[in-house]
Write a protein that holds these residues in place. Structure first.
Motif, PDB file in Angstrom:
ATOM      1  N   SER A   1      -4.195  -3.355   2.239  1.00  0.00           N
ATOM      2  CA  SER A   1      -2.840  -4.081   2.051  1.00  0.00           C
ATOM      3  C   SER A   1      -3.004  -5.611   2.652  1.00  0.00           C
ATOM      4  O   SER A   1      -3.736  -5.706   3.516  1.00  0.00           O
ATOM      5  CB  SER A   1      -1.844  -3.363   3.001  1.00  0.00           C
TER       6      SER A   1
ATOM      7  N   TYR B   1      -4.815  -2.399   9.040  1.00  0.00           N
ATOM      8  CA  TYR B   1      -5.071  -3.186  10.044  1.00  0.00           C
ATOM      9  C   TYR B   1      -6.199  -3.643  10.718  1.00  0.00           C
ATOM     10  O   TYR B   1      -6.425  -4.199  11.617  1.00  0.00           O
ATOM     11  CB  TYR B   1      -4.426  -2.290  11.554  1.00  0.00           C
TER      12      TYR B   1
ATOM     13  N   ARG C   1       4.430  -7.862  -0.645  1.00  0.00           N
ATOM     14  CA  ARG C   1       4.118  -6.694  -1.348  1.00  0.00           C
ATOM     15  C   ARG C   1       2.821  -6.631  -2.276  1.00  0.00           C
ATOM     16  O   ARG C   1       3.108  -6.192  -3.227  1.00  0.00           O
ATOM     17  CB  ARG C   1       5.608  -6.142  -2.078  1.00  0.00           C
TER      18      ARG C   1
ATOM     19  N   ASP D   1      -6.797   5.268   5.016  1.00  0.00           N
ATOM     20  CA  ASP D   1      -5.672   3.994   4.849  1.00  0.00           C
ATOM     21  C   ASP D   1      -5.985   2.997   6.022  1.00  0.00           C
ATOM     22  O   ASP D   1      -5.916   3.305   7.063  1.00  0.00           O
ATOM     23  CB  ASP D   1      -4.089   4.823   4.980  1.00  0.00           C
TER      24      ASP D   1
ATOM     25  N   SER E   1      -0.213  -6.981   3.820  1.00  0.00           N
ATOM     26  CA  SER E   1       0.755  -6.963   4.479  1.00  0.00           C
ATOM     27  C   SER E   1       0.517  -7.506   5.966  1.00  0.00           C
ATOM     28  O   SER E   1       1.579  -8.016   6.603  1.00  0.00           O
ATOM     29  CB  SER E   1       1.583  -5.656   4.500  1.00  0.00           C
ATOM     30  N   LYS E   2      -0.306  -7.111   6.581  1.00  0.00           N
ATOM     31  CA  LYS E   2      -0.515  -6.984   7.999  1.00  0.00           C
ATOM     32  C   LYS E   2      -1.400  -8.314   8.011  1.00  0.00           C
ATOM     33  O   LYS E   2      -1.085  -9.188   9.277  1.00  0.00           O
ATOM     34  CB  LYS E   2      -1.179  -6.181   8.825  1.00  0.00           C
TER      35      LYS E   2
ATOM     36  N   SER F   1       0.765  -1.246   0.147  1.00  0.00           N
ATOM     37  CA  SER F   1       0.088  -0.015  -0.049  1.00  0.00           C
ATOM     38  C   SER F   1       0.737   1.206   0.198  1.00  0.00           C
ATOM     39  O   SER F   1       0.496   2.339  -0.150  1.00  0.00           O
ATOM     40  CB  SER F   1      -0.908   0.136   1.120  1.00  0.00           C
TER      41      SER F   1
HETATM   42  C1  LIG Z   1      -0.846   2.966   7.952  1.00  0.00           C
HETATM   43  C2  LIG Z   1       0.184   2.141   6.996  1.00  0.00           C
HETATM   44  N1  LIG Z   1      -0.162   2.506   5.481  1.00  0.00           N
HETATM   45  C3  LIG Z   1       0.488   1.759   4.549  1.00  0.00           C
HETATM   46  C4  LIG Z   1       1.780   1.078   5.042  1.00  0.00           C
HETATM   47  C5  LIG Z   1       2.469   0.374   3.838  1.00  0.00           C
HETATM   48  O1  LIG Z   1       2.332  -0.977   4.187  1.00  0.00           O
HETATM   49  P1  LIG Z   1       2.548  -1.920   2.733  1.00  0.00           P
HETATM   50  O2  LIG Z   1       3.001  -1.291   1.816  1.00  0.00           O
HETATM   51  O3  LIG Z   1       3.494  -3.180   3.303  1.00  0.00           O
HETATM   52  O4  LIG Z   1       1.334  -2.395   2.433  1.00  0.00           O
HETATM   53  C6  LIG Z   1       1.800   0.655   6.413  1.00  0.00           C
HETATM   54  C7  LIG Z   1       3.053  -0.204   6.824  1.00  0.00           C
HETATM   55  O5  LIG Z   1       3.258  -0.357   8.088  1.00  0.00           O
HETATM   56  C8  LIG Z   1       1.085   1.201   7.304  1.00  0.00           C
HETATM   57  O6  LIG Z   1       1.081   1.270   8.647  1.00  0.00           O
END
Ligand SMILES: Cc1ncc(COP(=O)(O)O)c(C=O)c1O
Length: 412
Positions: A238, A211, A248, A208, A240-241, A101
């Motif tokens: 995302s 989480y 990615r 955004d 990612s979490k 993201s």
């Molecule tokens: C609020 C927020 N937005 C975006 C990101 C970017 O994450 P990623 O590029 O891994 O999806 C993070 C990563 O910690 C985040 O905490």
């Protein structure tokens, strides 16, 4: 032969050179790393085998025969999941897959921001967003937070003030569902008020959300994107979490007229295809069972962290008990400069995120720090917090050992 000198050729305005990576510190509380035991390795392997056997030949094309928005089955999964989980009604063609993201943030900024523009942002916010805005030369107006996130009285006052000065902000950036770093979750009523204010002032909202899957009781209010009546929200998210950051894979949800502007700026010929294929295959079958197992583990680690802080720092460490996520936002006594603490702690193998890097107001962030509890083991959390307390005591005289001994004795 002397090596070629690139320095005189480098373009102006580059950021400082990146530091060489020297490995993770022993007690790593920084960044947004995930719990290694909950990366669903076996199921990702099975998903990779299945999807490659079935569709591997499509790797011969840019975009996997799904077009430039990203692998269609993953966008279809997301459309269904966002409807079920966040109340968002969108179709797969209103979703653009991105390389994390962070790329989504770059694309949103890319279509909206120019040097000298103004944005409204939570006073404590994601360091990656703050550093980008700094680099772009954008004015940030920090809005204070309370336990429910953005404070509406402060936001209204800031919007009115900007209006009086003839400034139309480009967006309100918010992380409403498990805020980074504070962990706050904005309630539905406040979300509606935020949308009303934004609409009345003609300002879009940049939501955004990465989480929102990691909430202990699994319950969350609808996304701002879902509640908006005027479609003035751009939503990013995302994997990612919820799955793994190294994949990615992130995404943007927006109306096509806006999404198409971001797509035109995304000139990388598509984000990594294999990750998208594997995720789609995995998520269809396992996402809903995977997430509660992950959040249970995260909640357990948070409890270990809270216990360790109470034991080592006593009342010197103040924090709320977040309802989800991977971070604890901690206030230490005013005498502690967490930037200096972070530097000193590194030599004891402990890394922390100093609050000033997560704050629009550096003086407010000065004695705060962010701890990520997802990656270190329970034992590493306990040992790392003890080592941090030792450094903090040595450098700043707090926590006073005597206070802790007394507190522990009183607790017995
Ligand atoms: C609020 C927020 N937005 C975006 C990101 C970017 O994450 P990623 O590029 O891994 O999806 C993070 C990563 O910690 C985040 O905490």
């Amino acid at each position: 032969m002397p090596s070629f000198d690139f320095a005189p050729l480098l373009t102006a305005g580059l950021p400082a050179p990146a530091a060489k990576w020297t490995g993770f510190p022993r007690y790593n509380f920084t960044g947004g790393h995930n719990d290694a035991d909950h990366v669903p390795v076996d199921r990702l392997l099975a998903a990779a085998t299945a999807v490659l056997a079935r569709e591997g030949r499509t790797l011969a094309t840019y975009g996997l025969e799904s077009g430039p928005l990203g692998y269609r089955p993953l966008r279809a999964f997301l459309a269904e999941k966002l409807a079920r989980h966040a109340g968002i009604s969108c179709n797969a063609d209103e979703i653009l897959m991105t390389s994390g993201s962070l790329q989504a943030i770059d694309l949103v900024n890319g279509i909206l921001l120019a040097r000298g523009d103004t944005v409204l942002i939570e006073q404590e916010s994601y360091g990656g967003a703050l550093s980008r805005l700094n680099r772009l030369g954008v004015n940030m107006v920090g809005i204070p937070l309370d336990r429910e996130g953005l404070r509406m009285d402060a936001l209204a006052a800031a919007l009115d003030d900007l209006k009086r000065r003839g400034i139309r902000p480009k967006y309100i950036y918010t992380i409403p569902t498990v805020q980074n770093p504070t962990g706050a979750i904005m309630g539905e009523e406040r979300r509606r008020e935020l949308l009303r204010l934004a609409h009345d002032h003609g300002v879009p909202i940049f939501e955004d959300e990465c989480y929102s899957d990691l909430i202990w009781d699994g319950r969350r209010p609808p996304a701002l994107y879902a509640l908006s009546e005027s479609a003035n929200v751009i939503h990013i998210g995302s994997f990612s979490k919820s799955i793994a950051p190294a994949l990615r894979v992130g995404y943007i949800v927006a109306r096509w007229d806006i999404l198409s502007r971001m797509l035109a700026l995304k000139t990388d010929a598509g984000s990594g295809a294999l990750e998208q294929m594997v995720l789609a295959e995995f998520c269809k079958a396992h996402f809903s069972a995977h997430v509660p197992a992950l959040t249970r583990a995260l909640r357990g680690k948070l409890e270990t962290l809270i216990d360790a802080l109470a034991e080592q720092f006593g009342t010197a460490a103040e924090f709320d008990d977040p309802k989800g996520g991977i971070f604890l936002w901690v206030k230490l006594p005013d005498v502690v400069d967490t930037q200096k603490l972070a530097q000193a702690a590194l030599s004891s193998g402990v890394s922390i995120n100093p609050g000033a890097e997560w704050s629009t107001d550096k003086s407010r962030g000065r004695s705060r720090l962010r701890l990520c509890f997802a990656h270190p083991s329970h034992a590493a959390i306990r040992e790392g917090v003890a080592a941090l307390a030792e450094v903090c005591r040595r450098e700043f005289g707090v926590p006073a050992r005597i206070a802790n001994v007394e507190q522990r004795a009183a607790a017995r």
